[in-house]
Design an enzyme around this catalytic site. Structure first.
Site: not given
Ligand code: NCD
Length: 318
Positions: A108, A86, A56-57, A136
């Site tokens: 991320r 590396k 999703r993100t 997040h």
């Molecule tokens: C979450 C995350 O990555 O922290 N997912 C997201 O971005 N919607 C929750 C998860 O990974 O459980």
């Protein structure tokens, strides 16, 4: 402006972001407006740099940027396919990406604090798309936007967080955001080893947001306006501020914390059930058809909120 933590947003900023998100929703739903929008940021590029898995993100940032006419590039597995494999430091990689002149760098990473490290060396705005068990923030914004859409307000709410709160960075970021509003109350439902981090509890305590902790669903769910559930996040590092860090073994899913028919009976009729997704087995699929389940709409909201964020950061409106 970098987006690193939900702590940096005030209720006024949230109001502006949510109104912009509503506006973008209208434009995307209208054929003519949608096509016009796709010319707004031609020539700008968003770099989506993911060192850890995402559906999703990453995709909603990609959709959001492309709907605004931006080019998008990046890597969905930088740990394996970038020079990180590396031995290159995150700082060096970000410095180089920044040299190419992206409008935004979305990152991320598995390590808590990674986005802050990236921000220290980047002139392009860094958007933290999840750092280890840290934060997040863009998820917290879409979660708050969802609560406002579904419940009509962000204050005077009983919000219940449940599941793996020790490693739930989305729950951590949203809890802090809720401390900005009057009259909220928080209930954390988890086993002791997966309890919410003491850093977050201290943060909300200082800001006068009352909370309680329980491992009993019956007390926890009664009177809830918002139920925010999370999965067991086995792949995430544990920070020292939680109980799990001291336990040797990875906890198994506690069957008491699987939301199903019984949990639905315990929840008020007008509650909403949220989840950042991915859902594994902690919410039974039968719950999806309940009118209180909003988690798929919640995920859809992410694109509009991210469009608003990108646009406002590029315009210097935040
Ligand atoms: C979450 C995350 O990555 O922290 N997912 C997201 O971005 N919607 C929750 C998860 O990974 O459980």
């Amino acid at each position: 402006m970098h987006i690193l933590s939900s702590e940096q947003f005030t209720p006024e900023m949230l109001g502006d972001i949510f109104n912009a998100a509503d506006e973008f929703r209208k434009q995307v739903e209208d054929d003519t407006a949608r096509r016009e929008l796709a010319g707004r940021y031609t020539g700008e590029i968003l770099a989506n740099i993911f060192y850890a898995p995402s559906t999703r993100t990453r995709l909603s940032f990609d959709f959001a940027a492309q709907r605004l006419g931006m080019g998008v590039l990046g890597t969905e597995d930088a740990e394996q396919f970038s020079s990180a494999a590396k031995g290159e430091t995150l700082e060096d990689s970000i410095r180089v990406i920044d040299e190419y002149g992206p409008a935004v760098i979305v990152i991320r990473h598995k390590q808590t604090g990674a986005a802050d490290r990236a921000a220290r060396v980047s002139s392009a705005p860094i958007f933290n798309a999840g750092d280890g068990s840290g934060e997040h923030p863009t998820q917290a914004l879409l979660d708050a936007y969802t609560i406002r859409r579904e419940k009509g307000r962000l204050d005077s709410l009983n919000v219940v967080f449940g599941g793996d709160l020790a490693r739930g960075r989305t729950a951590r970021s949203l809890t802090k955001l809720l401390a900005q509003f009057e009259g909220n109350r928080i209930t954390f439902i988890s086993t002791p080893e997966l309890a919410m981090g003491s850093d977050v509890k201290l943060y909300i305590e200082k800001r006068g947001l009352p909370f309680s902790e329980t491992d009993d669903l019956e007390t926890g769910l009664a009177g809830a306006d918002v139920i925010y559930w999370t999965r067991l996040q086995k792949e995430r590092p544990i920070d020292g501020s939680t109980g799990v860090a001291d336990s040797e073994e990875e906890p198994e899913q506690d069957p008491r914390f699987i939301l199903g028919r019984r949990a639905l009976e315990l929840m008020p009729e007008d509650a909403i059930i949220m989840h950042p997704l991915p859902r594994v087995n902690e919410i039974e699929p039968s719950v999806d058809n309940d009118k209180r389940a909003v988690y798929f709409r919640q995920a859809g909201n992410g694109m509009y909120v991210r469009m608003a964020l990108i646009d406002m950061v590029l315009r210097g409106a935040l």
